[in-house]
Each structure stands twice: as C-alpha cells, then as structure tokens.
Design a protein around this motif. Structure first.
Motif, PDB file in Angstrom:
ATOM      1  N   TRP A 167      75.256  43.452 -48.400  1.00  0.00           N
ATOM      2  CA  TRP A 167      75.005  42.197 -49.109  1.00  0.00           C
ATOM      3  C   TRP A 167      76.041  41.132 -48.753  1.00  0.00           C
ATOM      4  CZ3 TRP A 167      77.294  39.387 -53.241  1.00  0.00           C
ATOM      5  CH2 TRP A 167      76.486  38.376 -53.731  1.00  0.00           C
ATOM      6  N   THR A 168      77.325  41.509 -48.716  1.00  0.00           N
ATOM      7  CA  THR A 168      78.356  40.520 -48.394  1.00  0.00           C
ATOM      8  C   THR A 168      78.234  40.033 -46.961  1.00  0.00           C
ATOM      9  OG1 THR A 168      79.923  42.307 -47.916  1.00  0.00           O
ATOM     10  CG2 THR A 168      80.017  41.306 -50.106  1.00  0.00           C
ATOM     11  N   SER A 169      77.880  40.927 -46.031  1.00  0.00           N
ATOM     12  CA  SER A 169      77.732  40.476 -44.640  1.00  0.00           C
ATOM     13  C   SER A 169      76.520  39.563 -44.487  1.00  0.00           C
ATOM     14  CB  SER A 169      77.648  41.669 -43.693  1.00  0.00           C
ATOM     15  OG  SER A 169      76.514  42.453 -43.992  1.00  0.00           O
ATOM     16  N   VAL A 205      77.014  47.054 -51.032  1.00  0.00           N
ATOM     17  CA  VAL A 205      77.926  45.917 -51.187  1.00  0.00           C
ATOM     18  C   VAL A 205      78.292  45.338 -49.830  1.00  0.00           C
ATOM     19  CG1 VAL A 205      80.244  45.259 -51.944  1.00  0.00           C
ATOM     20  CG2 VAL A 205      78.802  46.653 -53.412  1.00  0.00           C
TER      21      VAL A 205
END
Length: 99
Positions: free
Chosen positions: A58-60, A55
């Motif tokens: 992916w967010t970065s 997570v």
C-alpha cells in the motif's frame, strides 16, 4: 466618432471549485481502492507476513500515485477518456486506410 471601449469582466473562481480531489497527495479513489485491497489482503490471510506485505504494498503504491499526481492530478481521468475513445480513431494513419 469615438470607438466604444470594452471592459473585461472579472469573475472570481474559488479555489475549492478548481483544485483536484486528492487524498494523501494522490488521487482519492485510487488511494481508497488500494487501501481496501491491502486491508482485504491483511484480514483474509491473517498472518504477520500478510500484514507486513499489505502495508508495504500500500505504501509503495501510494508513493507511485503521489508521483503520478504531481505530474498531472487528473491523469486517471484522462487515461480513462483516452481508452474510451480508442475505438474512434487510430493513433497513426495507414496507407491502407479506408475513407
């Protein structure tokens, strides 16, 4: 004799035809590819640490892709075209260049 007058022709360009294809504010294909890679990481390792890392990664990456899309929404396509044309021309000239 009077000179002919020319009128400019106006064509409407619909917004849906000219805007870039973005998802979550970033390039659609790159967001989906990174989401798939993060999902594979999460479900292959199957630990809570892999879920957290997946997570976070992916967010970065989506954050970086959003910044890239703000600068130029078509940057990925331009880079791919640039790489494909690399064999056609040199970036700088050289005194030993053959004509």
């Amino acid at each position: 004799m009077a000179e002919p007058t020319f009128h400019l022709r106006h064509n409407r360009i619909h917004r849906a035809l000219s805007r870039p294809n973005l998802l979550i504010g970033a390039d659609r294909e790159l967001v989906l590819a990174t989401g798939l890679a993060a999902t594979i990481l999460i479900f292959v390792v199957l630990t809570i640490y892999s879920a957290i890392v997946g997570v976070l990664v992916w967010t970065s990456i989506v954050g970086v892709l959003r910044r890239m899309a703000k600068i130029d929404p078509l940057m990925r396509r331009i880079y791919i075209r640039h790489v494909s044309y690399r064999a056609c021309y040199l970036a700088t000239s050289s005194p030993w260049r053959s004509y």
